[in-house]
Design an enzyme around this catalytic site. Sequence first.
Site, short mmCIF file in Angstrom:
data_model
loop_
_atom_site.label_atom_id
_atom_site.label_comp_id
_atom_site.label_asym_id
_atom_site.label_seq_id
_atom_site.Cartn_x
_atom_site.Cartn_y
_atom_site.Cartn_z
N HIS A 292 -9.78 6.18 -16.48
CA HIS A 292 -10.91 5.84 -17.34
C HIS A 292 -10.44 5.52 -18.77
O HIS A 292 -10.90 4.55 -19.38
CB HIS A 292 -11.86 7.03 -17.35
CG HIS A 292 -13.11 6.79 -18.10
ND1 HIS A 292 -14.00 5.81 -17.75
CD2 HIS A 292 -13.60 7.37 -19.21
CE1 HIS A 292 -14.99 5.82 -18.60
NE2 HIS A 292 -14.77 6.74 -19.51
N GLU B 249 -11.10 3.06 -10.54
CA GLU B 249 -11.93 4.08 -11.18
C GLU B 249 -13.17 4.37 -10.30
O GLU B 249 -13.54 5.52 -10.11
CB GLU B 249 -12.36 3.55 -12.55
CG GLU B 249 -13.03 4.58 -13.41
CD GLU B 249 -13.72 3.91 -14.59
OE1 GLU B 249 -13.64 4.46 -15.67
OE2 GLU B 249 -14.33 2.84 -14.42
N ASN C 213 20.76 8.12 -2.66
CA ASN C 213 21.92 8.36 -1.83
C ASN C 213 21.80 9.64 -1.02
O ASN C 213 22.10 9.67 0.16
CB ASN C 213 23.13 8.46 -2.74
CG ASN C 213 24.23 7.58 -2.27
OD1 ASN C 213 24.00 6.40 -2.05
ND2 ASN C 213 25.39 8.17 -2.07
#
Lengths: 93, 680
Positions: B51, B73, B400
């Site tokens: 918002h 929203e 990794n």
Amino acid sequence: MNSISDIQCGEQLTIAQCAEIYAQLLAAMVEGQAVNIDVSQLQRIDSAALQLFYSFQRDARAQGLVTIWSEPSKVFCDAVDILGMGAFYRQNS
Amino acid sequence: MSIDVSQFHQVFFEESFEGLDAMEMGLLGMQEGAADSDDSETINTIFRAAHSIKGGAGTFGFNQVSAFTHGLETLLDQMRNGERDVSQQAINSLLRAVDVLREMLTAVQQGVAIDEDSATAVSLEIEALLQSGTPAMADLETTEPAPTQAAGWQIHFKPHPHLLQTGNDPVRMLQELAGLGDLSVTLDNSALPAFSDLEPEDCYLAWTLTLRGDITREQINEIFEWVEGDCDLSISPLEPEQSAEVETEEPRTEDITEPPAPEAVINPAAEPKKALSETAMSSIRVGIDKVDSLINLVGELVITQSMLSQLGENFEVSRMQQLIDGLEQLERNTRELQEGIMRIRMLPISFAFNRFPRLVHDLSAKMGKQVELKLSGEQTELDKTVMEKIGDPLVHLVRNSLDHGLETPETRLANGKSETGLLHLNAYHQGGTIVIEISDDGAGLNEEKILSKAIERGLVASDDNLAPDKIHELIFMPGFSTADVVSDVSGRGVGMDVVRKNIHSLGGSVEVSSRAGAGSTFTIRLPLTLAIMDGQTIQVGDQRYIIPLISIIESVEIKPGTVKHVTGKGEVYSLRDEYLPIIRLYELFNLTPRSEKLEDGLLVVVEFEDRKVGLLVDELLAQQQVVIKSLESNYRKVTGMAGATILGDGTVALILDISGLLALYRNPSLVRTLKTIRAA
């Protein structure tokens, strides 16, 4: 002592001016004066001011004090209606 | 009077990026279908962040950003109102929306075009969710037909006393509501006190509003969105009229379009576009306590300065002690001020760690692994510049570990481990360095595989008998990768050597320890700051140089008979069981030494990327902290020099760059260049 207290609202009346107007209205109420509130020029009014007038009008009416709303502007009337206060003001002015 | 709002852009961007981080953390913490109080608070937090971004973007005219945020929203609003269940699909879509928003904001910040394709794709995804979705069970029972089909709405609006003081005005809000449909207003004045007791700035009134018309809940929410938390508000649909009921009686299942599978919309391999320009100004937020302490320190400095200047005006030898005391105080003030200012640049490493929950979430899902990420030491502070540069190497190491280290749940179970692997990121201070550890409880490094790959690539000879830790070190060699399949997570073979190079360029080091079947730990050591370092001052001829202390292994006196001449390779020094090449710094820098005899000088043994060399110097001077001044920005880049510093006596000393010196040593043509520079 004046028998009527004049309150000039000007073009704009918002929460910023409420303390000052409140003091004037309270003084008039304590003195038992009739009050003439000039809302003719109002171009902007907010909820804080409308609540202030509503509260004053309700107690003034209960105390038998005369309140005169001189030539309310359209802005004032619309704002009163939108907050659901229209009927209250129209009861007996 | 007009206000230049562009001055607030930077703050908006900073707050928005923080908001996006909060949204991401919140979304990752949310559980599918859960509706407990913790989650509802999380949804609220996420909603508020979205918002604020929408509001700010609208204010500053970033309309694409605000339009994009509007959709998510709405979705979040439905979730927090309990109108929509929290599905994994929605969480994933919202996470993608966070990514898109981050890209959009970066593009706006840098003044480049927004990538509309990815924004549109995610917008469609959110839109599809909004149109179909999984309405909450509670909602199905009470608000059928769908809320937007209601004949109107009943709204109870009771402002809290302070609402008027926040600049919000019920007159304006009710006028906006009246603009949506047919509004009837009932005033509740029951809380209004006697006029003499009235506080004119408090709100005592409340309203019951009936709004009729084809109005969506979102339209109403939008009007009340700025008073959220400042009022009691309930919005409920009015009973639909008979005709409407007939129209909506049919279940709307046919209308429901399944939201497209995320992968169908978004190309998962699509990497966020790299920033096109680096012009965006960087800034830092500093706690007010740190600023206050600096102001105090400056105050003390001013007092000392005025005391000293008074002393100077009428100085007599008898006041020497006072002068000495004053100078000591000045030294103390300066040191404290320096420390205070360095602290301003320090940020908790959580700024770098915060991206990992998301990364681990996404990658573990992609690879079908179960991973628990544990973060500790997030409050450990690190210089902002170091933090920015360590991000990528850390990401690589984490990827990794996920890709090569941790096993699939099946393999783990088969090996008697729990299905969920543990990845632990830890940070702590040790001396003047920060240590970051990335450890996992996976399979550990496969020594056999590493060794055979290294032999295959000719990195080591097949008869070399390497100790396990030397084998582990091989993974940092350029072009080394043991991944069976090259994945888009890691395993392109351009990884670990780059990681090590980047860490070295920060003046740090990385090492790995591993136990087969029990996991691996990568340990990164970094200086706390790049602006100041510990250095060893050395004398070569009439010049003084600084060697970074972190590079120095030891210093030795050269005994006769320990130096050998190797044809074509110069001199080597026999240090225990190793032979170190000797670099005569005076030769490299074209200086006249005190003596050319090796025995008269000292050999400083330095190490870079596992290569040791001996630097021949005339004398070792003090060890001290030096403030690094960039040669590049003040002059030009010079191979072999990391920068310069100003010594206590005002002279300039160059700081040696060990990797550059090695390059010089191996490539004599560079030495000629250096000599030309000196001659100039």
